[in-house]
Motif scaffolding. Sequence first.
Motif, PDB file in Angstrom:
ATOM      1  N   PRO A 198       0.739  -0.829  -0.188  1.00  0.00           N
ATOM      2  CA  PRO A 198      -0.156   0.275   0.221  1.00  0.00           C
ATOM      3  C   PRO A 198       0.757   1.354   0.302  1.00  0.00           C
ATOM      4  CG  PRO A 198      -0.900  -1.236   1.833  1.00  0.00           C
ATOM      5  CD  PRO A 198       0.474  -2.002   1.511  1.00  0.00           C
ATOM      6  N   VAL A 199       1.999   0.898   0.610  1.00  0.00           N
ATOM      7  CA  VAL A 199       2.916   2.877   0.686  1.00  0.00           C
ATOM      8  C   VAL A 199       3.791   2.959  -0.555  1.00  0.00           C
ATOM      9  CG1 VAL A 199       5.326   3.336   1.815  1.00  0.00           C
ATOM     10  CG2 VAL A 199       3.574   2.154   3.257  1.00  0.00           C
ATOM     11  N   ARG A 200       4.257   1.616  -1.415  1.00  0.00           N
ATOM     12  CA  ARG A 200       4.205   1.708  -3.102  1.00  0.00           C
ATOM     13  C   ARG A 200       3.679   2.367  -3.517  1.00  0.00           C
ATOM     14  NH1 ARG A 200       9.562  -1.172  -2.977  1.00  0.00           N
ATOM     15  NH2 ARG A 200       9.833  -2.591  -1.801  1.00  0.00           N
ATOM     16  N   LYS A 201       2.047   1.943  -3.843  1.00  0.00           N
ATOM     17  CA  LYS A 201       1.131   2.324  -4.500  1.00  0.00           C
ATOM     18  C   LYS A 201       0.676   3.681  -4.089  1.00  0.00           C
ATOM     19  CE  LYS A 201      -3.536   1.289  -5.458  1.00  0.00           C
ATOM     20  NZ  LYS A 201      -4.063   3.229  -5.660  1.00  0.00           N
ATOM     21  N   LEU A 202       1.175   4.046  -2.972  1.00  0.00           N
ATOM     22  CA  LEU A 202       0.730   5.827  -2.277  1.00  0.00           C
ATOM     23  C   LEU A 202       2.087   6.175  -3.214  1.00  0.00           C
ATOM     24  CD1 LEU A 202       0.377   8.243  -0.828  1.00  0.00           C
ATOM     25  CD2 LEU A 202       0.768   7.510   1.654  1.00  0.00           C
TER      26      LEU A 202
ATOM     27  N   ILE B 291       5.757   9.697  -5.943  1.00  0.00           N
ATOM     28  CA  ILE B 291       7.932   9.764  -5.381  1.00  0.00           C
ATOM     29  C   ILE B 291       8.322   8.808  -5.551  1.00  0.00           C
ATOM     30  CG2 ILE B 291       8.199  10.140  -2.936  1.00  0.00           C
ATOM     31  CD1 ILE B 291       7.296  12.845  -3.973  1.00  0.00           C
ATOM     32  N   ASP B 292       9.689   8.958  -5.552  1.00  0.00           N
ATOM     33  CA  ASP B 292      10.738   7.775  -5.593  1.00  0.00           C
ATOM     34  C   ASP B 292      11.175   7.503  -4.446  1.00  0.00           C
ATOM     35  OD1 ASP B 292      12.666   5.716  -6.567  1.00  0.00           O
ATOM     36  OD2 ASP B 292      13.841   7.374  -7.733  1.00  0.00           O
ATOM     37  N   LEU B 293      10.553   5.920  -4.404  1.00  0.00           N
ATOM     38  CA  LEU B 293      10.970   5.303  -2.288  1.00  0.00           C
ATOM     39  C   LEU B 293      12.624   5.857  -2.562  1.00  0.00           C
ATOM     40  CD1 LEU B 293       8.343   2.678  -2.933  1.00  0.00           C
ATOM     41  CD2 LEU B 293       8.454   4.594  -1.403  1.00  0.00           C
TER      42      LEU B 293
ATOM     43  N   THR C 160      13.439   8.961   3.642  1.00  0.00           N
ATOM     44  CA  THR C 160      14.349   8.589   4.177  1.00  0.00           C
ATOM     45  C   THR C 160      13.594   7.975   5.362  1.00  0.00           C
ATOM     46  OG1 THR C 160      15.033  10.615   4.731  1.00  0.00           O
ATOM     47  CG2 THR C 160      15.221   9.255   6.812  1.00  0.00           C
ATOM     48  N   PRO C 161      13.513   6.278   5.613  1.00  0.00           N
ATOM     49  CA  PRO C 161      12.397   5.900   6.320  1.00  0.00           C
ATOM     50  C   PRO C 161      12.512   5.770   7.343  1.00  0.00           C
ATOM     51  CG  PRO C 161      14.683   4.786   5.585  1.00  0.00           C
ATOM     52  CD  PRO C 161      14.257   5.993   4.894  1.00  0.00           C
ATOM     53  N   SER C 162      11.665   5.945   8.714  1.00  0.00           N
ATOM     54  CA  SER C 162      10.766   6.076   9.641  1.00  0.00           C
ATOM     55  C   SER C 162      11.324   4.773  10.674  1.00  0.00           C
ATOM     56  CB  SER C 162      10.284   7.214  10.577  1.00  0.00           C
ATOM     57  OG  SER C 162       9.324   6.957  10.200  1.00  0.00           O
TER      58      SER C 162
ATOM     59  N   ASP D 287       6.203   8.719   5.653  1.00  0.00           N
ATOM     60  CA  ASP D 287       7.548   9.154   5.358  1.00  0.00           C
ATOM     61  C   ASP D 287       7.184   9.341   3.925  1.00  0.00           C
ATOM     62  OD1 ASP D 287       8.576   8.438   7.790  1.00  0.00           O
ATOM     63  OD2 ASP D 287       9.350   6.215   7.289  1.00  0.00           O
ATOM     64  N   VAL D 288       6.109   9.282   3.439  1.00  0.00           N
ATOM     65  CA  VAL D 288       5.614   9.195   1.346  1.00  0.00           C
ATOM     66  C   VAL D 288       5.144  10.782   1.639  1.00  0.00           C
ATOM     67  CG1 VAL D 288       5.095   8.062  -0.242  1.00  0.00           C
ATOM     68  CG2 VAL D 288       5.822   6.584   0.932  1.00  0.00           C
ATOM     69  N   HIS D 289       4.425  11.230   2.560  1.00  0.00           N
ATOM     70  CA  HIS D 289       3.635  12.048   2.445  1.00  0.00           C
ATOM     71  C   HIS D 289       4.665  13.103   2.766  1.00  0.00           C
ATOM     72  CE1 HIS D 289      -0.378  10.727   2.223  1.00  0.00           C
ATOM     73  NE2 HIS D 289      -0.304  10.041   2.801  1.00  0.00           N
ATOM     74  N   ALA D 290       5.618  13.061   3.684  1.00  0.00           N
ATOM     75  CA  ALA D 290       6.683  13.897   3.663  1.00  0.00           C
ATOM     76  C   ALA D 290       7.716  14.341   2.948  1.00  0.00           C
ATOM     77  CB  ALA D 290       7.258  13.994   5.477  1.00  0.00           C
ATOM     78  N   ALA D 291       7.776  13.427   2.240  1.00  0.00           N
ATOM     79  CA  ALA D 291       8.688  13.225   0.686  1.00  0.00           C
ATOM     80  C   ALA D 291       8.327  13.729  -0.015  1.00  0.00           C
ATOM     81  CB  ALA D 291       9.177  12.503   0.575  1.00  0.00           C
ATOM     82  N   ALA D 292       6.270  14.168  -0.268  1.00  0.00           N
ATOM     83  CA  ALA D 292       5.415  14.787  -1.049  1.00  0.00           C
ATOM     84  C   ALA D 292       5.302  15.649  -0.444  1.00  0.00           C
ATOM     85  CB  ALA D 292       4.305  13.995  -0.834  1.00  0.00           C
ATOM     86  N   GLU D 293       5.358  16.276   0.519  1.00  0.00           N
ATOM     87  CA  GLU D 293       4.958  17.839   1.234  1.00  0.00           C
ATOM     88  C   GLU D 293       6.469  18.616   0.647  1.00  0.00           C
ATOM     89  OE1 GLU D 293       3.922  17.756   5.158  1.00  0.00           O
ATOM     90  OE2 GLU D 293       2.373  16.757   4.658  1.00  0.00           O
TER      91      GLU D 293
END
Length: 475
Positions: free
Chosen positions: A190-194, A200-202, A206-208, A218-224
Motif C-alpha cells: 500500500p505504501v508503494r502504491k501511495l 515519489i521515488d522511494l 528517508t525511512p522511519s 514518510d511518503v507524505h513528508a517526501a511529497a510535501e
Amino acid sequence: MTAVEQRFREFKMPDVGEGLTEAEILKWFVAPGDTVTDGQVVCEVETAKAAVELPIPFDGVVHELRFDEGTTVDVGTPIISVDTDPGAGEAAPQAAPAAGEAVAEAPAAAPESEEKEGRQANLVGYGAAPASTKRRPRKPLPSAQRSAPAPSAAAPAPQAPAPAPAPARPEAAPELNGSGRPARPLAKPPVRKLAKDLGIDLETVTPSGADGIITREDVHAAAEAAQAARETPVAAPATAAQGRERRVPVKGVRKATAQAMVNSAFTAPHVTEFVTVDVTRTMKLVSELKQDPELAGLRVNPLLLVAKALLVAIRRNPDINATWDEGNQEIVYKDYVNLGIAAATPRGLIVPNIKDADAKTLPELASALGELVGTAREGRTSPAEMSGGTITITNVGVFGIDAGTPIINPGESAILAFGAVKLQPWVHKGEVKPRQVTTLALSFDHRLVDGELGSKVLADVAAVLERPKRLITWA
C-alpha cells in the motif's frame, strides 16, 4: 500463535460500508494505558460516505495507537493494539532486545520481534509474519555488527543466517547501496502504491519505520517537501498570494461525491425537463397540516408534499423507478421506492434515503424525513442509509434558486429539483393575480427513460402540487 500474539491483539480497520477501501481517523476516544471493554467505541472514522464510530471487539488495556488523527488508513490495516492480559507484566515483550545479538537462538526473543515486525511489514490480510522471515536476512547485514564481536559468543551467529538468506531471499545479500541503505527500499505494497500515486521515488525517501521500512507518513513528508521545493523558485507570485489562498485535501464525503458525479454525468445520458407550477393550494395545505394534531411535532413543510407528489407520480408511472445494469445489459425495475433526499452537510453533499417511502403514510413520511435531515446535519448518517436509493429529490429552493439541471445519483434513474417558491403574477381563473409559484426540474437517464415517460412523471408531480386534492383521488 505465540503467547505474546494472543496477549497483544490488534484491531484492524473494518469495512464499515459496502466495499469501502479506506477511512480517515477523525478522533481517538482512548489513549495508551486506557482500559477498554468489548463494544466500547474507541475512535471515529470518516469513510467516503459518512462518519462512523468504531467499537472494539475485545477487552484489555490500550497498548498502542498505530495512527494519528487525520490519517487515512486502508481497510484491513491494524489501527490499535490492546494488551488483553495486562497482569502478565512487561517481561516477555522486553526480553527480545537483550537476545537480539544472538539471532540464531531467537525463539525466546521472537514474541517482541514478531509483534514489532507484524506491525510494520505485514501484508494486509496475510496474518502475522514470522520474525525469522523479516529479521534474519537483514539483522546481520550491517558490517559493524558482523565484525565487532570477536569473542566465541559470536560463533553461533554465522550459523543462523547461513540457511535463511541463501535460499529464501538471495536479493538481501547486497545489503547496502552507496548511501549505506538497503539497495531496494523496504515498504509495504500500500505504501508503494501511495508513492506511485504521488509521484515519489522511494529511493529518495528517508525511512522511519523499524528495520528501515518506509511508512505512509514518510511518503507524505517526501511529497510535501517536493511540493515545497517546486513552489520555492516562484518567489514573487507565492509572496503575492500568501494569506489569500487556502488548500484543502479532497477526501472523505466530498471526494466520493465528486467521483460519483463525474461517473454519473459521463455515463448516463442526462435529459432535463422543466415545468413552472402554481403551488398556492399546496402552500395553504402545508399551513393547515401544521395545525393538525396527528402531525404535531413532525416536520411539515413544502418538501414533504413534493415528496408525496413524486411518490404518487411513481405509482402512476412505475417504470421511472428503475436501474440500468451495464454489466448484464438489463433494466432492473423496482417495486419499492427508496426515496433519496440530497442534504448539504459540513462534510459535503450526501444523499441518504427513506426506505420503502412508497409504503408510508403522510405522518410516517414526515417523521422519516425529519429523522433523515436531523441525522445528516449531525454528521451521523450511516453508510446503509445512503445505499440502495432508487430516485432522489434535491431542494435547491432553500438557497433561493429557481431551478437547475441536477445530476442523477449513481444507480438511480432520475432526480427531481424543487426550486424556490415565490410570489409572482399568474393567470388564475382568467385574471392576473399574485400566486405562489415554483419551478420543478426532472433529470432522467435517457437509456431507460424516454421523453414520454419523463414528461408524464414531471407533469403528474406538477398536477398534484397545483391541486393537492389529487393526493387523495390518485392515491
